[in-house]
Scaffold this motif. Sequence first.
Motif, short mmCIF file in Angstrom:
data_model
loop_
_atom_site.label_atom_id
_atom_site.label_comp_id
_atom_site.label_asym_id
_atom_site.label_seq_id
_atom_site.Cartn_x
_atom_site.Cartn_y
_atom_site.Cartn_z
N ALA A 1 18.36 42.94 60.36
CA ALA A 1 19.00 41.89 60.06
C ALA A 1 18.64 40.60 60.89
N GLY A 2 18.66 40.64 62.21
CA GLY A 2 18.50 39.65 62.96
C GLY A 2 17.08 39.01 62.78
N VAL A 3 16.18 39.79 62.74
CA VAL A 3 14.81 39.18 62.30
C VAL A 3 14.76 38.79 60.97
N LEU B 1 26.75 38.93 73.90
CA LEU B 1 25.70 38.50 72.93
C LEU B 1 26.36 38.36 71.69
N VAL B 2 26.02 37.52 70.76
CA VAL B 2 26.54 37.31 69.49
C VAL B 2 25.68 38.22 68.41
N THR B 3 26.50 38.95 67.84
CA THR B 3 25.83 39.74 66.86
C THR B 3 25.44 39.29 65.40
N PRO B 4 24.35 39.54 64.69
CA PRO B 4 24.10 38.86 63.44
C PRO B 4 25.25 38.76 62.50
N LEU B 5 26.11 39.51 62.57
CA LEU B 5 27.26 39.51 61.64
C LEU B 5 28.35 38.69 62.12
N THR B 6 28.67 38.68 63.36
CA THR B 6 29.41 37.40 63.97
C THR B 6 29.05 36.22 63.86
N TRP B 7 27.48 35.82 63.73
CA TRP B 7 26.89 34.59 63.82
C TRP B 7 26.93 34.14 62.35
N MET C 1 30.30 32.70 61.69
CA MET C 1 30.70 31.70 62.26
C MET C 1 29.85 30.68 62.31
N GLN C 2 28.62 30.51 61.90
CA GLN C 2 27.82 29.57 62.11
C GLN C 2 28.27 28.25 61.19
N GLU C 3 28.85 28.39 59.94
CA GLU C 3 29.00 27.18 59.26
C GLU C 3 30.17 26.43 59.94
N ASN C 4 31.15 27.19 60.59
CA ASN C 4 32.12 26.36 61.26
C ASN C 4 31.74 25.76 62.63
N LEU C 5 30.90 26.49 63.16
CA LEU C 5 30.22 25.90 64.27
C LEU C 5 29.35 24.59 64.07
N ASN C 6 28.65 24.64 63.00
CA ASN C 6 27.75 23.40 62.87
C ASN C 6 28.72 22.39 62.38
#
Length: 330
Positions: A129-131, A316-322, A325-330
């Motif tokens: 998933a990360g790749v 390390l941040v897992t793909p699921l966590t990222w 969270m990415q919309e809020n962090l952006n």
Amino acid sequence: MRLIRWLTDGGDPAEVGGKAAALGALIRAGLPVPPGFCLTAAAYRQWVEMGRPEGLPPEVGAQLGTAVEELLGSEPAAGFAPVLAVRSSATAEDAPTASFAGQLLTRLGVPPDQVAAAVLAIWRSAEGAGVRAYRSRLGPAEVGVAVLIQPLVPAEASGVIFTADPISGDPDRLVVNAVWGLGEGVVGGLVTPDHWVVDKASGRILEAQVADKELMVVLDPSGGTRKVPAPPDRRGRPAFGPETLGELWRLARLVEQVRGAPQDIEFAAAGEKIYLLQARPITVRPAEGWVSEFDSETDPDTVWTAANIQEVLPGLVTPLTWSAMQENLN
């Protein structure tokens, strides 16, 4: 179909990937690169077309086994460890706009009879998933996964050289980071490395910081690598003296000359010789000439801070966590 390309033969990055193509160019320029070969992206495509079976396609397995035997029996491989470094060399890897650093697996200390399993593990890592998320952000339509296979350098010390300052972008400053043992210690962030800044034109050392290197990565006799405490007399001692730093400065300038752009170079020292293990472009914003080790675009007003985030996300941040969270962090 020919599925093996030796580094001395050269090869199109679309066939052998960016890592192998770059090392092939260096070895043909006479620079010290361990011998090796590449299992091309065509082998990976065969595996995918067969439905990603548990084992290698028969033709792939036969050519791989022959090449491993030939490599280990060759004169250039004499003096290296009797185990192998098996690394990805994806067709989108080590490109000027995206390094793919850390996205695909690497297997070190691989016994000859386990190379096929290492290749399969690397291929499967390209399906993660990360790749997939990384590829979708960068936009390549298809990524082929070639695999680079070389004898493992029994490194006494290893490190990374940037032929332009990766923080300021200054093209006149060469930066060296080094640790005892194998390079996993520095590229994996396991050990705080020794740090030098060198004037690119003259080779004069501008800055020197010797770290307390508590750990080192070494070969595991049972296969693979392991972390061990560094000997007490090495912890506070610099991994390299002025003479070796001078040789690193000379080699780094030659690599940049061959590759035609600022480079991020991995190296290992064994005995009295330095070996080049990887050379990839440092990511650059062409319009402004700003050098960054981040693959994502930034602008001059961006401020990077570790405030609070180290407490909220200490590991390390897992793909699921990222993804959550990415919309809020952006």
